[in-house]
Write an enzyme that holds these catalytic residues in place. Structure first.
Site, short mmCIF file in Angstrom:
data_model
loop_
_atom_site.label_atom_id
_atom_site.label_comp_id
_atom_site.label_asym_id
_atom_site.label_seq_id
_atom_site.Cartn_x
_atom_site.Cartn_y
_atom_site.Cartn_z
CB THR A 134 -3.20 -8.40 -15.75
OG1 THR A 134 -4.33 -8.49 -15.38
CG2 THR A 134 -3.08 -10.33 -17.06
CD GLU A 156 -7.48 -6.38 -11.85
OE1 GLU A 156 -8.62 -7.00 -12.31
OE2 GLU A 156 -6.86 -6.64 -12.61
CG LEU A 255 -24.85 -18.15 -19.88
CD1 LEU A 255 -25.54 -19.33 -19.82
CD2 LEU A 255 -23.98 -19.25 -21.55
CE LYS A 256 -27.47 -10.72 -19.68
NZ LYS A 256 -28.54 -9.01 -18.42
N GLY A 258 -23.28 -10.30 -27.98
CA GLY A 258 -23.61 -9.23 -28.17
C GLY A 258 -22.33 -8.75 -29.02
CB CYS A 265 -9.15 -7.62 -18.95
SG CYS A 265 -8.99 -6.35 -17.48
CE LYS A 268 -4.26 -5.92 -20.72
NZ LYS A 268 -2.63 -6.76 -19.62
#
Length: 435
Positions: A134, A156, A255-256, A258, A265, A268
């Site tokens: 990235t 990716e 939509l969970k 945590g 990823c 950053k």
């Protein structure tokens, strides 16, 4: 749909992959699986030796099998150092090296540039350089001034824990370059996967990756904020998100709630996109708010622990279930679970943790290989990673081992009823407390 075939492709290409982390190893093994000849390079000689023997350190379903099949078929090789991966018939070089977040939030491209300096004079004519790492918008243009080769942005879209499946069954292939023939050559590598292929300019291809990841970060921060609101107004976030998910404009994924988003990823990439916006004089308050909400989510978890400890964490024994940033991986990079564990240690807690995929030592944290050992003597037990095996723990035994009664389920993984019957208090995120 994509597939792994019998190793026959229309044209077998000679490919070099530099970097054998999650992205590089998955890329190399999967390209070999669809029939190309791939040479993967890494600077870690010990890792290369293990990979040559078919030993994969990364916990990723299906990856070790693909590596062994590629080795057995002679289509996958591992070498030490990027120069060793380049041959006179190499057609595409994939850069899959780390681009970590720098002190100012920008992506650190030193590893990418170092590889190009090493191999720039070795690249055969017409060899394309593809960035899988990235990288910020404008990187292809920047790298094109370093080497006499076309630079192709080929981001990716692999999720840890399902990276092989994501590679072999992609929803789209994105390639971009100012050199359209080079972009098409890179795109053609994926023809056996039969996925929609977008041929873009380099800047747009680079932006796709950031725009997609940052949208997901915003979505996660939003649902975490909704969970906090549900706690305060007496609503159940599971019911709320079920009602939202039927709307095709919203969908059910991400939509969970945590303990906050993390991993290699999203953190950053979110900070890097804010930095890119600032570099061209643009404010990005929406994304900044998502980053700030993520920090508040972790602070909210700590507040819940303090409440369960009668206001102070110092001296309290805390048991943690899960440390990896998501189930199905052994990746601790920017894990919200580890950040919360470190914060508990900093406040004087005695922290014992268990994760099915993590072993060794972590500073300040006692790591054990038995979940019941992790909860022994704990005032509070916190579920931080959504490992399915935590659902089937003997909660009566857990209650007998604990010194307290509170189980804080930051993933809404557990059914509260068995815990209640065991005499425990179960507290989810945005869900009614059961006790």
């Amino acid at each position: 749909m994509g597939h792994v075939d019998d190793g026959v492709v229309r044209v077998q290409r000679k490919i070099a992959v530099v970097g054998t982390g999650y992205v590089g190893l998955t890329t190399g093994a999967c390209l070999a699986a669809i029939g190309h000849h791939v040479v993967c390079a890494d600077i870690d000689a010990g890792k290369v030796s293990r990979l040559r023997a078919g030993q994969v350190d990364i916990l990723e379903p299906g990856l070790a099998e693909l590596v062994r099949r590629g080795l057995d078929a002679g289509r996958l090789e591992f070498v030490v150092g990027a120069p060793a991966a380049i041959h006179t018939d190499t057609e595409v070089l994939f850069l899959c090296v780390p681009t970590p977040m720098g002190a100012d939030g920008s992506a650190d491209l030193r590893a990418v540039e170092s590889v190009l300096r090493e191999v720039g004079d070795l690249l055969p004519e017409d060899c394309a350089v593809a960035t899988k790492s990235t990288v910020p918008v404008g990187t292809a243009d920047r790298l094109s001034r370093m080497v006499n080769a076309p630079i192709v942005a080929n981001p990716e879209f692999l999720r840890e824990g399902s990276a092989v499946d994501d590679f072999l069954h992609p929803d789209r292939i994105v390639v971009g370059s100012s050199d359209r023939p080079a972009a098409r050559r890179v795109g053609a590598l994926y023809e056996p996967l039969q996925a929609p292929t977008l041929i873009l300019d380099a800047a747009s291809a680079e932006m796709v990756k950031y725009a997609a990841n940052c949208f997901l970060a915003v979505k996660l921060s939003y649902v975490n904020a909704i969970a906090q609101l549900c706690d305060r107004v007496g609503a159940d976030v599971v019911a709320v998100t079920e009602g939202m998910g039927y709307d095709p404009r919203i969908g059910r994924s991400f939509l969970k709630p945590g303990p906050g988003w993390g991993g290699s990823c999203l953190p950053k990439d979110a900070n890097a996109l804010v930095h890119v916006a600032e570099s061209v004089g643009l404010e990005f308050p929406l994304l900044r708010s998502a980053i700030e909400q993520n920090a508040r989510q972790q602070a909210d978890v700590l507040d819940r622990v303090r409440q369960a400890c009668d206001g102070t964490i110092r001296g309290a024994r805390i048991g943690l279930l899960g440390l990896a940033f998501k189930a199905g991986t052994n990746d601790l990079r920017d894990s919200p679970a580890v950040r919360i564990a470190d914060a508990l240690v900093a406040e004087g807690a005695e922290v014992t943790a268990h994760d099915p995929a993590i072993s060794g030592e972590l500073s300040g944290i006692r790591l054990v290989d038995d979940p019941y050992e992790a909860v022994k003597g704990a005032v509070v037990v916190i579920v931080l990673t959504e490992w399915p095996e935590f659902r089937t723990l003997d909660w009566t035994r857990v209650a007998e081992l604990m010194d307290g009664f509170t189980v804080l389920d930051t993933r809404n993984l557990l059914d509260g009823d068995p815990l209640t019957r065991a005499g425990l208090t179960w507290r989810g995120m945005g869900r009614p407390v059961t006790s």
